[in-house]
Design a protein around this motif. Structure first.
Motif, PDB file in Angstrom:
ATOM      1  N   UNK A 162       0.814  -1.215   0.000  1.00  0.00           N
ATOM      2  CA  UNK A 162       0.000   0.000   0.000  1.00  0.00           C
ATOM      3  C   UNK A 162       0.846   1.263   0.000  1.00  0.00           C
ATOM      4  N   UNK A 163       2.130   1.127   0.138  1.00  0.00           N
ATOM      5  CA  UNK A 163       3.022   2.288   0.221  1.00  0.00           C
ATOM      6  C   UNK A 163       3.422   2.704  -1.194  1.00  0.00           C
ATOM      7  N   UNK A 164       3.117   3.942  -1.555  1.00  0.00           N
ATOM      8  CA  UNK A 164       3.429   4.461  -2.896  1.00  0.00           C
ATOM      9  C   UNK A 164       4.549   5.496  -2.871  1.00  0.00           C
ATOM     10  N   UNK A 165       5.296   5.556  -1.785  1.00  0.00           N
ATOM     11  CA  UNK A 165       6.338   6.577  -1.661  1.00  0.00           C
ATOM     12  C   UNK A 165       7.636   6.175  -2.359  1.00  0.00           C
ATOM     13  N   UNK A 166       7.709   4.978  -2.913  1.00  0.00           N
ATOM     14  CA  UNK A 166       8.924   4.526  -3.586  1.00  0.00           C
ATOM     15  C   UNK A 166       8.530   3.691  -4.805  1.00  0.00           C
ATOM     16  N   UNK A 167       9.508   3.439  -5.645  1.00  0.00           N
ATOM     17  CA  UNK A 167       9.277   2.673  -6.880  1.00  0.00           C
ATOM     18  C   UNK A 167       9.148   1.187  -6.564  1.00  0.00           C
ATOM     19  N   UNK A 168       8.100   0.570  -7.091  1.00  0.00           N
ATOM     20  CA  UNK A 168       7.879  -0.860  -6.878  1.00  0.00           C
ATOM     21  C   UNK A 168       8.459  -1.673  -8.036  1.00  0.00           C
ATOM     22  N   UNK A 169       8.597  -2.953  -7.813  1.00  0.00           N
ATOM     23  CA  UNK A 169       9.027  -3.898  -8.838  1.00  0.00           C
ATOM     24  C   UNK A 169       8.050  -5.067  -8.833  1.00  0.00           C
ATOM     25  N   UNK A 170       7.593  -5.451 -10.032  1.00  0.00           N
ATOM     26  CA  UNK A 170       6.600  -6.526 -10.113  1.00  0.00           C
ATOM     27  C   UNK A 170       7.117  -7.821  -9.505  1.00  0.00           C
ATOM     28  N   UNK A 171       8.411  -8.108  -9.722  1.00  0.00           N
ATOM     29  CA  UNK A 171       8.969  -9.352  -9.181  1.00  0.00           C
ATOM     30  C   UNK A 171       8.899  -9.353  -7.659  1.00  0.00           C
ATOM     31  N   UNK A 172       9.322  -8.216  -7.046  1.00  0.00           N
ATOM     32  CA  UNK A 172       9.312  -8.137  -5.583  1.00  0.00           C
ATOM     33  C   UNK A 172       7.888  -8.118  -5.065  1.00  0.00           C
ATOM     34  N   UNK A 173       6.992  -7.399  -5.737  1.00  0.00           N
ATOM     35  CA  UNK A 173       5.589  -7.355  -5.301  1.00  0.00           C
ATOM     36  C   UNK A 173       4.976  -8.748  -5.302  1.00  0.00           C
ATOM     37  N   UNK A 174       5.281  -9.550  -6.329  1.00  0.00           N
ATOM     38  CA  UNK A 174       4.731 -10.910  -6.379  1.00  0.00           C
ATOM     39  C   UNK A 174       5.243 -11.757  -5.223  1.00  0.00           C
ATOM     40  N   UNK A 175       6.523 -11.573  -4.855  1.00  0.00           N
ATOM     41  CA  UNK A 175       7.070 -12.315  -3.719  1.00  0.00           C
ATOM     42  C   UNK A 175       6.386 -11.896  -2.428  1.00  0.00           C
ATOM     43  N   UNK A 176       6.172 -10.580  -2.248  1.00  0.00           N
ATOM     44  CA  UNK A 176       5.514 -10.074  -1.031  1.00  0.00           C
ATOM     45  C   UNK A 176       4.107 -10.650  -0.917  1.00  0.00           C
ATOM     46  N   UNK A 177       3.378 -10.702  -2.035  1.00  0.00           N
ATOM     47  CA  UNK A 177       2.026 -11.269  -2.003  1.00  0.00           C
ATOM     48  C   UNK A 177       2.082 -12.759  -1.670  1.00  0.00           C
ATOM     49  N   UNK A 178       3.024 -13.480  -2.318  1.00  0.00           N
ATOM     50  CA  UNK A 178       3.109 -14.922  -2.082  1.00  0.00           C
ATOM     51  C   UNK A 178       3.421 -15.241  -0.630  1.00  0.00           C
ATOM     52  N   UNK A 179       4.258 -14.416   0.015  1.00  0.00           N
ATOM     53  CA  UNK A 179       4.633 -14.662   1.409  1.00  0.00           C
ATOM     54  C   UNK A 179       3.663 -14.012   2.388  1.00  0.00           C
ATOM     55  N   UNK A 180       2.726 -13.185   1.917  1.00  0.00           N
ATOM     56  CA  UNK A 180       1.767 -12.510   2.802  1.00  0.00           C
ATOM     57  C   UNK A 180       2.411 -11.473   3.704  1.00  0.00           C
ATOM     58  N   UNK A 181       3.385 -10.719   3.178  1.00  0.00           N
ATOM     59  CA  UNK A 181       4.132  -9.764   3.983  1.00  0.00           C
ATOM     60  C   UNK A 181       3.491  -8.384   3.942  1.00  0.00           C
ATOM     61  N   UNK A 182       3.710  -7.622   5.019  1.00  0.00           N
ATOM     62  CA  UNK A 182       3.282  -6.215   5.094  1.00  0.00           C
ATOM     63  C   UNK A 182       4.472  -5.334   5.456  1.00  0.00           C
TER      64      UNK A 182
END
Length: 653
Positions: A162-182
């Motif tokens: 939910x944090x938009x203050x920095x540039x995201x990466x699809x690869x990292x975002x997919x890992x965060x979703x898969x691991x259920x991280x916040x």
């Protein structure tokens, strides 16, 4: 009933008691509610609320101090752990586990940067479920890791997706979703000016990191970077020590191998200097090399060929021999045969072929030693061949003088020449052929060296006259000897060779005339434009008959139409008469049939039989001319023989 009102200082004292026994927050709130219920004034309630807030603040301060002390204690324990002599993989596992437990989070991992690839690779992870594993590639173009690397300081977010203050990466975002991280924090791993990678910690719930936690992770990252660099240094030192030990072991092995090679070289040299033959050297070398050894000369002839040698693929051997002589070192053919050149300076003296015995594991690992030993044996073989050639050259001068006297003819008594030949061990009793070879290019000195070796090997004689090589070789086939000389000398010089030959000769007095006939054949080839070819009197046909000092018309007739005459004698046919009629009628079977008073089909069948006897080329102009000449000579000979018989009959009567 209205509760009894208490004094404010009593309530304050009770809060201090609650603070002293670390009572829960509800107990502090209860005192304020009780004072409000008993009708305390606003001033008292304000003072009491402030006392409560101060008490809770003091308690929070104590809790944070305890947490900080616990963190520092854990950090000290971690630092102590990091000083143990781990390898790099084990050290990274210790770092990730300590980082996760230090803040009570769910996951932690370490990445190392690969700047040339534009990504980082996970080297260790703890608490992961499936997505982040060792070797996972993390792009350096986005995520909290990029922020931490750019700022050279820890960077965190309470709710990553939910944090938009920095540039995201699809690869990292997919890992965060898969691991259920916040919650996610990245801390750079830096040592001096070197950016090693990042240390990550993450939780599966939203969480804000306080300054103490950030400072604690920063300290852990500093300790981890030092430990990583120290471990890398230790690994390099271990590798260098292992390399030094390996080099030392190799040096010792090399020294022992060098000593063995030196001893072997000395033993082989002593064998050669002691008069050992090529066969003795080859037998000794075969035992040392663990295989069957074949030695060939520069022309590819076998000088030493053991009886147990397996069948060789000569095309494969020729290709490998070319590589060996080009690279001047032993090479191995696809079928496993080792081939080594025997050279002296720039001169190729021969080739060694080694067929190894059935190989054991020890022999497979000792290939380098075998190559060195084979090269050494090739060197000693070259030395022996040079010694043999030098001895042959010294003897060859005397033999050459004998041959020159034989070629002159008539100037010395034949008996004296025969005696000289016997003293030199030259057997002139059997038939010999004379070959005159003229190189059409290349080095004449190289041709002379080749001729000396060739004559020595075949127990013949050699001489040189006007740029030509003269050889007298045992045998009865002058044409075959000429072809062999042409092929081998051309190969040695890389230039064509024109060869004339004559013979065989059995009398010493006939050697000079035979040489003159061979020289005439050579000159005839040149005049006919046949440079680079071979010719004997028989191959020159009627021209050879004219060139001969003692023409033999009978041999010419027999060589040309002998099969036809024999067939007529055996089958009582008229093939020779049919040939005469055929040529007399200008090659017309019909007119020949009229002359012979037979059917044209009969002439055709006879011509077919003649083709079977003389070969399909008998009607070619050159051979047809010789056939006609032979027919005329045969008819003339028969007429002369009848005339002699008639004269003898009249004389008797």
């Amino acid at each position: 009933m209205t509760p009894e009102r208490r004094e404010p200082h009593a309530d304050a004292a009770e809060m201090l008691e609650l603070l002293a026994r670390e009572a829960p927050t509800d107990e502090f709130e209860r005192i304020v509610r009780t004072a409000r219920d008993t009708g305390a004034s606003e001033e008292d309630l304000t003072r009491l609320t402030r006392a409560k807030d101060l008490s809770l603040s003091i308690r929070g301060l104590f809790a944070r101090r305890q947490q900080r002390e616990a963190g520092l204690s854990a950090l000290v324990d971690t630092a102590r752990d990091l000083t143990l002599p781990y390898n790099l993989d084990t050290l990274l596992k210790v770092i990730t586990r300590r980082a996760r437990l230090l803040l009570g989070l769910d996951m932690s991992w370490v990445t190392f940067h690969a700047f040339d690839e534009g990504r980082s690779y996970v080297r260790a992870a703890d608490g992961h479920t499936s997505a982040i594993t060792v070797g996972f590639a993390v792009p350096m173009t986005g995520g909290v890791g990029r922020q931490a690397r750019q700022r050279s300081a820890p960077f965190w977010t309470a709710d990553y997706l939910q944090d938009t203050s920095f540039t995201h990466s699809d690869v990292i975002d997919n890992v965060v979703r898969a691991e259920g991280l916040h919650a996610l924090m990245a801390v750079p791993l830096r040592h001096e000016d070197c950016d090693l990678g990042n240390l990550y910690v993450a939780g599966r719930r939203i969480r804000h990191f306080d300054p103490d936690e950030i400072s604690l992770m920063s300290s852990l990252a500093d300790l981890a970077a030092v430990a990583i660099e120290k471990t890398r240094l230790l690994d390099r030192v271990r590798d260098e020590v292992a390399g030094l030990e390996l080099n030392t072991s190799r040096a010792l092995d090399s020294s022992a191998a060098a000593n063995r090679l030196r001893d072997t070289h000395s033993r082989l040299i002593e064998l050669v200097l002691g008069g050992g033959s090529l066969h003795t050297l080859a037998s000794e070398a075969s035992t040392l090399l663990g295989g069957t050894l074949l030695i060939r000369d520069q022309a590819g002839r076998d000088l030493h060929a053991p009886g147990d040698l397996p069948e060789l693929d000569e095309s494969e051997v020729r290709a490998a021999s070319l590589d060996a002589h080009t690279e001047r070192r032993p090479v191995r053919s696809p079928s496993g045969i080792w081939i080594a050149p025997a050279v002296a300076g720039q001169e190729m003296l021969g080739t060694l072929l080694l067929v190894p015995y059935a190989r054991t594991e020890e022999e497979v690992s000792d290939t380098a030693h075998r190559i060195q030993l084979l090269a050494l044996v090739a060197q000693v073989t070259a030395l022996l061949l040079m010694m043999q050639r030098s001895a042959a050259a010294a003897e060859g001068q005397v033999r050459d003088e004998l041959f020159n006297d034989l070629l002159k003819g008539g100037e010395l008594q034949t008996a004296k020449l025969a005696e000289r030949a016997r003293r030199l061990g030259v057997d002139l009793d059997g038939p010999h052929v004379v070959v005159v070879a003229r190189p059409e290019g290349g080095s004449l000195s190289r041709a002379v060296i080749w001729a000396s070796s060739y004559a020595h090997q075949l127990s013949g004689l050699k001489s040189v006259d006007e740029g030509s090589i003269i050889l007298m070789l045992p045998g009865t086939d002058p044409a075959g000897a000429a072809r062999a000389v042409s092929q081998e000398l051309s190969s040695a010089l890389n230039h064509p060779v024109t060869v004339g030959t004559s013979g065989p000769v059995t009398e010493l007095s006939a050697i000079s005339p035979t040489y003159q006939e061979a020289r005439c054949c050579l000159d005839a080839l040149t005049a006919l434009g046949g440079s680079g070819g071979t010719a004997s009197l028989r191959e020159l046909g009627f021209l050879g008959l004219l060139l001969s000092d003692s023409p033999n018309t009978g041999d010419f007739v027999n060589n040309t139409i002998g099969p036809v005459l024999d067939y007529d004698a055996q089958q009582r046919t008229d093939l020779a008469r049919t040939l005469e009629a055929y040529f007399a009628s200008a090659g017309s079977p019909t007119r020949a049939a009229e002359t012979l008073h037979v059917h044209p089909n009969t002439v055709s069948r006879r011509l077919e039989r003649i083709s079977e006897l003389l070969g399909p080329d008998w009607l070619e102009p050159r051979q047809a001319l010789e056939v006609q000449l032979a027919l005329q000579m045969q008819r003339t000979r028969q007429a002369l023989m009848r005339g002699r018989r008639d004269q003898a009959g009249r004389a008797t009567g």
